[in-house]
Design a protein around this motif. Structure first.
Motif, short mmCIF file in Angstrom:
data_model
loop_
_atom_site.label_atom_id
_atom_site.label_comp_id
_atom_site.label_asym_id
_atom_site.label_seq_id
_atom_site.Cartn_x
_atom_site.Cartn_y
_atom_site.Cartn_z
N GLN A 56 13.59 -4.89 -4.65
CA GLN A 56 14.80 -4.20 -5.11
C GLN A 56 14.91 -4.16 -6.63
O GLN A 56 15.63 -3.33 -7.19
CB GLN A 56 16.06 -4.85 -4.51
N PHE A 57 14.17 -5.07 -7.32
CA PHE A 57 14.20 -5.10 -8.78
C PHE A 57 12.89 -4.63 -9.39
O PHE A 57 12.77 -4.58 -10.61
CB PHE A 57 14.52 -6.50 -9.27
N THR A 58 11.89 -4.33 -8.55
CA THR A 58 10.62 -3.84 -9.06
C THR A 58 10.83 -2.49 -9.74
O THR A 58 11.46 -1.59 -9.18
CB THR A 58 9.60 -3.71 -7.90
N LEU A 59 10.32 -2.35 -10.95
CA LEU A 59 10.62 -1.16 -11.74
C LEU A 59 9.98 0.10 -11.18
O LEU A 59 10.50 1.19 -11.35
CB LEU A 59 10.19 -1.39 -13.19
N ASP A 60 8.84 -0.03 -10.50
CA ASP A 60 8.17 1.12 -9.88
C ASP A 60 7.51 0.62 -8.60
O ASP A 60 6.38 0.14 -8.62
CB ASP A 60 7.15 1.72 -10.84
N LEU A 61 8.23 0.73 -7.49
CA LEU A 61 7.74 0.16 -6.23
C LEU A 61 6.48 0.86 -5.76
O LEU A 61 5.56 0.21 -5.25
CB LEU A 61 8.83 0.24 -5.17
N GLU A 62 6.40 2.17 -5.92
CA GLU A 62 5.20 2.90 -5.50
C GLU A 62 3.98 2.41 -6.26
O GLU A 62 2.91 2.19 -5.68
CB GLU A 62 5.40 4.40 -5.70
N ALA A 63 4.13 2.21 -7.57
CA ALA A 63 3.02 1.70 -8.38
C ALA A 63 2.66 0.27 -7.96
O ALA A 63 1.48 -0.09 -7.95
CB ALA A 63 3.38 1.73 -9.86
N ALA A 64 3.65 -0.53 -7.59
CA ALA A 64 3.39 -1.90 -7.15
C ALA A 64 2.54 -1.92 -5.88
O ALA A 64 1.63 -2.74 -5.74
CB ALA A 64 4.70 -2.64 -6.93
N VAL A 65 2.84 -1.01 -4.96
CA VAL A 65 2.06 -0.92 -3.72
C VAL A 65 0.64 -0.45 -4.02
O VAL A 65 -0.34 -0.97 -3.46
CB VAL A 65 2.76 0.01 -2.70
N GLN A 66 0.51 0.51 -4.93
CA GLN A 66 -0.83 0.97 -5.30
C GLN A 66 -1.63 -0.13 -6.00
O GLN A 66 -2.85 -0.21 -5.86
CB GLN A 66 -0.72 2.20 -6.21
N SER A 67 -0.93 -1.01 -6.72
CA SER A 67 -1.62 -2.14 -7.34
C SER A 67 -2.17 -3.09 -6.29
O SER A 67 -3.26 -3.66 -6.45
CB SER A 67 -0.66 -2.89 -8.28
N VAL A 68 -1.43 -3.27 -5.20
CA VAL A 68 -1.93 -4.08 -4.08
C VAL A 68 -3.20 -3.44 -3.53
O VAL A 68 -4.21 -4.12 -3.27
CB VAL A 68 -0.87 -4.24 -2.99
N ARG A 69 -3.19 -2.13 -3.35
CA ARG A 69 -4.38 -1.42 -2.90
C ARG A 69 -5.56 -1.64 -3.87
O ARG A 69 -6.70 -1.83 -3.45
CB ARG A 69 -4.09 0.07 -2.79
N HIS A 70 -5.25 -1.61 -5.15
CA HIS A 70 -6.29 -1.77 -6.16
C HIS A 70 -6.98 -3.13 -6.05
O HIS A 70 -8.19 -3.26 -6.29
CB HIS A 70 -5.67 -1.59 -7.55
N LEU A 71 -6.23 -4.15 -5.66
CA LEU A 71 -6.79 -5.49 -5.54
C LEU A 71 -7.81 -5.59 -4.42
O LEU A 71 -8.64 -6.52 -4.41
CB LEU A 71 -5.67 -6.51 -5.31
N LEU A 72 -7.80 -4.64 -3.49
CA LEU A 72 -8.77 -4.66 -2.39
C LEU A 72 -10.20 -4.42 -2.87
O LEU A 72 -11.15 -4.69 -2.14
CB LEU A 72 -8.39 -3.61 -1.34
N ALA A 73 -10.35 -3.96 -4.10
CA ALA A 73 -11.69 -3.73 -4.64
C ALA A 73 -12.38 -5.04 -5.04
O ALA A 73 -13.58 -5.03 -5.34
CB ALA A 73 -11.62 -2.80 -5.85
N TYR A 74 -11.63 -6.14 -5.01
CA TYR A 74 -12.16 -7.42 -5.48
C TYR A 74 -12.44 -8.35 -4.30
O TYR A 74 -11.70 -8.36 -3.31
CB TYR A 74 -11.17 -8.08 -6.44
N ASP A 75 -13.50 -9.13 -4.45
CA ASP A 75 -13.87 -10.12 -3.44
C ASP A 75 -13.08 -11.39 -3.72
O ASP A 75 -13.46 -12.20 -4.57
CB ASP A 75 -15.38 -10.38 -3.50
N ILE A 76 -11.96 -11.56 -3.01
CA ILE A 76 -11.02 -12.65 -3.30
C ILE A 76 -11.04 -13.66 -2.16
O ILE A 76 -10.76 -13.32 -1.00
CB ILE A 76 -9.58 -12.10 -3.47
N GLU A 77 -11.36 -14.89 -2.51
CA GLU A 77 -11.31 -15.97 -1.53
C GLU A 77 -10.08 -16.85 -1.71
O GLU A 77 -9.57 -17.41 -0.74
CB GLU A 77 -12.58 -16.83 -1.63
N LYS A 78 -9.60 -16.96 -2.96
CA LYS A 78 -8.39 -17.72 -3.23
C LYS A 78 -7.42 -16.86 -4.02
O LYS A 78 -7.83 -16.14 -4.94
CB LYS A 78 -8.71 -19.00 -4.01
N LEU A 79 -6.16 -16.93 -3.66
CA LEU A 79 -5.13 -16.10 -4.29
C LEU A 79 -3.95 -16.99 -4.67
O LEU A 79 -3.33 -17.62 -3.81
CB LEU A 79 -4.68 -15.00 -3.32
N TYR A 80 -3.67 -17.05 -5.98
CA TYR A 80 -2.54 -17.82 -6.47
C TYR A 80 -1.40 -16.88 -6.85
O TYR A 80 -1.57 -15.96 -7.65
CB TYR A 80 -2.94 -18.65 -7.69
#
Length: 255
Positions: free
Chosen positions: A197-221
């Motif tokens: 509700q306070f995210t300045l651009d929710l659509e961009a935030a969701v696309q950023s989550v998609r962008h993270l799928l390009a990385y091989d992530i085993e641990k997420l902080y």
């Protein structure tokens, strides 16, 4: 030497127990703090760092994921105590951190005052006054998307806008670890968007989550939630899918 130290800091806020998780990255020469808590949190940070046998005066660098009060609040105090510390942020976020531009969170909070019911106004005005007290600090080094910092086996900057325009996450390929900042948080054991509700651009935030799928992530902080225990990629996919499906739901006009 342990490369990553999660600084879980518990505190009371609005009569509720809350936790934030700044992260320390270390190699033979550098000690890097990722985000630095609310104002007056230096003692909290010092105590959390001491549990990992790290003294604050050994910190060489602070990397800020974005300009929010709970991420930059103690920056000025740390810089005053340890002026040798180099402050790093994304080039888009730096003007808000150094005060050249008004904080977008403050702009958002001020704009909300005209839309709130009377019984919520006093608390909102108090929040605005609090945001106005956040001290600004010059940023020493600007970074951009995909830039590789040379420490700890390499730290890749990932521009993950949405929560704020210049928000960044950090990827350590050596240990396949992502430090997400507020790109995602953990809620009830699941990944979610931070304060949608306070995210300045929710659509961009969701696309950023998609962008993270390009990385091989085993641990997420996550700054809010700490270490995510689970399969990271499927969890990120479910999160992005859930928000995109909501946006794609047909809307029926009421007759």
């Amino acid at each position: 030497m342990n490369l990553i130290h999660a600084l879980d800091i518990e505190f009371q806020f609005n009569e509720q127990l809350q936790t934030i998780t700044p992260v320390l990255l270390m190699d033979e020469e550098y000690t890097i703090l990722i985000d630095c808590g609310y104002p007056n949190f230096m003692d909290h940070i010092r105590e959390a760092a001491s549990r990992s046998n790290v003294a604050l005066d050994t910190i060489t660098t602070i990397i800020l994921t974005h300009d929010d009060m709970d991420h930059i609040g103690s920056l000025a105090a740390l810089k005053r105590s340890y002026p040798h510390i180099e402050v790093i942020s994304h080039e888009i976020e730096a003007p808000y951190i150094d005060g050249t531009k008004k904080s977008l969170r403050l702009v958002q909070a001020e704009a909300s005052l005209t839309m709130l019911p009377l019984h919520e106004l006093a608390q909102a005005e108090q929040f605005v006054r609090f945001l106005q007290t956040i001290e600004h600090v010059p940023v020493d080094r600007l970074v951009s998307d995909k830039e590789l910092l040379p420490w700890c086996g390499g730290i890749e900057i990932i521009h993950t806008p949405g929560h704020t325009p210049g928000h960044i996450s950090l990827y350590l390929p050596l240990c396949k670890t992502l430090i997400a900042g507020d790109a995602v948080v953990i809620e009830n054991g699941k990944l979610d968007i931070a304060n949608p509700q306070f995210t300045l651009d929710l659509e961009a935030a969701v696309q950023s989550v998609r962008h993270l799928l390009a990385y091989d992530i085993e641990k997420l902080y996550c700054y809010h939630g700490g270490l995510f225990e689970g399969q990271v990629r499927p969890a990120l996919e479910r999160l992005a899918d859930s928000y995109e499906s909501r946006n794609n739901e047909p809307r029926h006009n009421k007759e």
